[in-house]
Design an enzyme around this catalytic site. Structure first.
Site, PDB file in Angstrom:
ATOM      1  N   GLU A  47     132.726  12.990  27.831  1.00 16.54           N
ATOM      2  CA  GLU A  47     131.737  12.786  28.989  1.00 16.54           C
ATOM      3  C   GLU A  47     130.956  11.078  28.899  1.00 16.54           C
ATOM      4  OE1 GLU A  47     131.735  15.532  27.425  1.00 16.54           O
ATOM      5  OE2 GLU A  47     131.324  17.203  28.933  1.00 16.54           O
ATOM      6  N   GLY A  62     133.624  20.150  29.825  1.00 14.10           N
ATOM      7  CA  GLY A  62     133.289  21.790  30.484  1.00 14.10           C
ATOM      8  C   GLY A  62     134.137  22.588  30.047  1.00 14.10           C
ATOM      9  N   GLU A  81     133.459  23.277  26.295  1.00 15.21           N
ATOM     10  CA  GLU A  81     132.068  24.011  26.471  1.00 15.21           C
ATOM     11  C   GLU A  81     132.488  25.481  26.852  1.00 15.21           C
ATOM     12  OE1 GLU A  81     130.635  20.983  29.356  1.00 15.21           O
ATOM     13  OE2 GLU A  81     128.715  20.773  27.764  1.00 15.21           O
ATOM     14  N   ALA A 105     135.070  19.784  33.735  1.00 16.03           N
ATOM     15  CA  ALA A 105     134.684  20.021  35.010  1.00 16.03           C
ATOM     16  C   ALA A 105     135.402  19.131  35.822  1.00 16.03           C
ATOM     17  CB  ALA A 105     133.041  19.577  35.141  1.00 16.03           C
TER      18      ALA A 105
HETATM   19  N1  CAA Z   1     138.804  16.633  36.948  1.00 19.51           N
HETATM   20  C1  CAA Z   1     139.591  16.521  38.052  1.00 19.51           C
HETATM   21  N2  CAA Z   1     140.696  16.256  37.684  1.00 19.51           N
HETATM   22  C2  CAA Z   1     141.243  16.000  36.545  1.00 19.51           C
HETATM   23  C3  CAA Z   1     140.421  16.236  35.426  1.00 19.51           C
HETATM   24  C4  CAA Z   1     139.396  16.376  35.692  1.00 19.51           C
HETATM   25  N3  CAA Z   1     138.187  16.466  34.649  1.00 19.51           N
HETATM   26  N4  CAA Z   1     141.422  15.886  34.197  1.00 19.51           N
HETATM   27  C5  CAA Z   1     142.596  15.753  34.873  1.00 19.51           C
HETATM   28  N5  CAA Z   1     142.494  15.660  36.274  1.00 19.51           N
HETATM   29  C6  CAA Z   1     143.698  15.485  37.012  1.00 19.51           C
HETATM   30  C7  CAA Z   1     143.963  14.009  37.287  1.00 19.51           C
HETATM   31  O1  CAA Z   1     143.230  13.523  37.934  1.00 19.51           O
HETATM   32  C8  CAA Z   1     145.606  14.029  37.780  1.00 19.51           C
HETATM   33  O2  CAA Z   1     145.443  14.319  38.649  1.00 19.51           O
HETATM   34  P1  CAA Z   1     146.293  13.360  40.048  1.00 19.51           P
HETATM   35  O3  CAA Z   1     147.597  13.835  39.468  1.00 19.51           O
HETATM   36  O4  CAA Z   1     146.152  14.086  41.174  1.00 19.51           O
HETATM   37  O5  CAA Z   1     146.086  12.071  39.665  1.00 19.51           O
HETATM   38  C9  CAA Z   1     146.082  15.335  36.952  1.00 19.51           C
HETATM   39  O6  CAA Z   1     144.967  15.948  36.667  1.00 19.51           O
HETATM   40  C10 CAA Z   1     146.708  15.015  35.580  1.00 19.51           C
HETATM   41  O7  CAA Z   1     145.879  14.122  34.663  1.00 19.51           O
HETATM   42  P2  CAA Z   1     146.391  12.560  34.185  1.00 19.51           P
HETATM   43  O8  CAA Z   1     147.200  12.033  34.994  1.00 19.51           O
HETATM   44  O9  CAA Z   1     145.007  11.851  33.888  1.00 19.51           O
HETATM   45  O10 CAA Z   1     147.079  13.220  32.802  1.00 19.51           O
HETATM   46  P3  CAA Z   1     147.086  12.498  31.496  1.00 19.51           P
HETATM   47  O11 CAA Z   1     148.049  13.069  30.654  1.00 19.51           O
HETATM   48  O12 CAA Z   1     147.261  10.855  31.645  1.00 19.51           O
HETATM   49  O13 CAA Z   1     145.635  12.378  30.683  1.00 19.51           O
HETATM   50  C11 CAA Z   1     143.628  13.649  30.254  1.00 19.51           C
HETATM   51  C12 CAA Z   1     145.095  13.695  30.324  1.00 19.51           C
HETATM   52  C13 CAA Z   1     143.246  12.701  28.885  1.00 19.51           C
HETATM   53  C14 CAA Z   1     143.115  15.011  29.823  1.00 19.51           C
HETATM   54  C15 CAA Z   1     142.831  12.907  31.287  1.00 19.51           C
HETATM   55  O14 CAA Z   1     143.575  13.596  32.571  1.00 19.51           O
HETATM   56  C16 CAA Z   1     141.480  12.754  31.254  1.00 19.51           C
HETATM   57  O15 CAA Z   1     140.917  11.901  30.411  1.00 19.51           O
HETATM   58  N6  CAA Z   1     140.853  13.807  32.200  1.00 19.51           N
HETATM   59  C17 CAA Z   1     139.212  13.797  31.965  1.00 19.51           C
HETATM   60  C18 CAA Z   1     138.545  14.427  30.957  1.00 19.51           C
HETATM   61  C19 CAA Z   1     137.339  14.495  30.913  1.00 19.51           C
HETATM   62  O16 CAA Z   1     136.552  13.350  31.118  1.00 19.51           O
HETATM   63  N7  CAA Z   1     136.551  15.753  31.101  1.00 19.51           N
HETATM   64  C20 CAA Z   1     135.056  15.564  31.343  1.00 19.51           C
HETATM   65  C21 CAA Z   1     134.887  16.084  32.546  1.00 19.51           C
HETATM   66  S1  CAA Z   1     133.143  16.013  32.965  1.00 19.51           S
HETATM   67  C22 CAA Z   1     132.311  17.628  32.269  1.00 19.51           C
HETATM   68  O17 CAA Z   1     133.104  18.589  31.969  1.00 19.51           O
HETATM   69  C23 CAA Z   1     130.961  17.782  32.464  1.00 19.51           C
HETATM   70  C24 CAA Z   1     130.403  19.124  31.881  1.00 19.51           C
HETATM   71  O18 CAA Z   1     129.752  18.978  30.727  1.00 19.51           O
HETATM   72  C25 CAA Z   1     130.478  20.212  32.709  1.00 19.51           C
END
Ligand code: CAA
Length: 257
Positions: free
Chosen positions: A131, A108, A111, A65
């Site tokens: 998460e 998400g 999921e 998400a």
């Molecule tokens: N939401 C918003 N933006 C996201 C994102 C997310 N879930 N995942 C990645 N992005 C964005 C980053 O902010 C970044 O944007 P900018 O270039 O503008 O800074 C871009 O995508 C590229 O990401 P990274 O620079 O972080 O890329 P990376 O290769 O270094 O890392 C990753 C990749 C490990 C997937 C890392 O992006 C990450 O950990 N993302 C979040 C994963 C996460 O926590 N997901 C769970 C979300 S909560 C949820 O989903 C709740 C639910 O149950 C519904």
């Protein structure tokens, strides 16, 4: 119809929905989810489509998400939003839906893949519910569907410590149907969908419904439910056609009636 966050196309009887927000690793914001569900509903209602494929990009199916969109939300705002309900809407799609997953399928995104009926994974796929690193827990079915798929021990490690599963681990634990090289994962998913799309439409819907009942009913209720669905298929032209075709050694022609 043009969309802001997704692309849609058809290949024969397969409808394809592709997330198109690769710069943000296909983070699932409300616009993307709303467009996706509308596209899925449209394919579900279209008699020319027999099976649906949902996919992302090679680097990410979806990294969860959109954290930026929900960071400041209150519980009341989260509850009032349709956002989490989109995953329930996916469960309501009657036609088979296959997730073609490459790269990150996190939060998400994981999921969403699990709410589909099957998963075809690229060797690069990574499944996770990280998460906990954000101070929350999965909210769109992750604790339930992951635990049912891989068992408590591994699910706990994923939920409590943010552990990812590799594609091979996901295959070993029954989360995905098959793992294929990155170059062919989407084609493999479409090929599988095309095979399924040729089958009797009503029986497909009821088969999907009956398997999903395992997650929602006791064994006794599920067995009775399956039996009712089975009996009801004897009212369809496709059942008469399918059995007649078998007996007369010919290929059935499905009418979806
Ligand atoms: N939401 C918003 N933006 C996201 C994102 C997310 N879930 N995942 C990645 N992005 C964005 C980053 O902010 C970044 O944007 P900018 O270039 O503008 O800074 C871009 O995508 C590229 O990401 P990274 O620079 O972080 O890329 P990376 O290769 O270094 O890392 C990753 C990749 C490990 C997937 C890392 O992006 C990450 O950990 N993302 C979040 C994963 C996460 O926590 N997901 C769970 C979300 S909560 C949820 O989903 C709740 C639910 O149950 C519904």
């Amino acid at each position: 119809m043009t969309h802001e966050y997704i692309l849609t196309r058809t290949e024969g009887r397969v409808g394809i929905v592709q997330f198109n927000r690769s710069k943000a690793l296909n983070a699932l914001n409300s616009g993307l989810m709303s467009e996706t569900m509308d596209a899925l509903d449209a394919f579900d209602a279209d008699d020319a489509i027999g099976c649906i494929v949902v996919t992302g990009s090679e680097r990410a199916f979806a990294a969860g998400a959109d954290i930026k969109e929900m960071a400041d939300a209150t519980p009341a705002e989260m509850m009032a939003s349709p956002f989490i309900g989109y995953w329930d809407r996916l469960r309501q799609i009657g036609k088979p839906v296959i997730a073609a997953v490459s790269g990150y399928a996190l939060g998400g995104g994981c999921e969403l893949a699990m709410a589909c009926d099957m998963i075809v994974a690229s060797e690069t796929a990574r499944f996770g519910q990280p998460e906990i690193n954000l101070g929350v827990i999965p909210g769109a079915g992750g604790t339930q569907r992951m635990t049912l798929a891989v068992g408590k021990a591994l699910a706990m490690e994923m939920m409590l410590n943010g552990r990812y599963l590799t594609a091979d681990e996901a295959l070993k634990h029954g989360l995905v149907n098959r793992v294929v090289p990155a170059e062919v994962y989407l084609n493999e998913a479409i090929k599988l969908a095309a095979e399924i799309a040729e089958r009797a439409p009503i029986a497909l819907r009821l088969a999907k419904e009956a398997v999903n009942a395992v997650y929602e009913m006791s064994l006794q209720t599920g067995l009775a439910y399956e039996r009712h669905l089975f009996y009801s298929l004897f009212s369809t032209a496709d059942q008469k056609e399918g059995m007649d075709a078998f007996i007369n050694k010919r290929k059935p022609e499905w009418k979806g009636k």
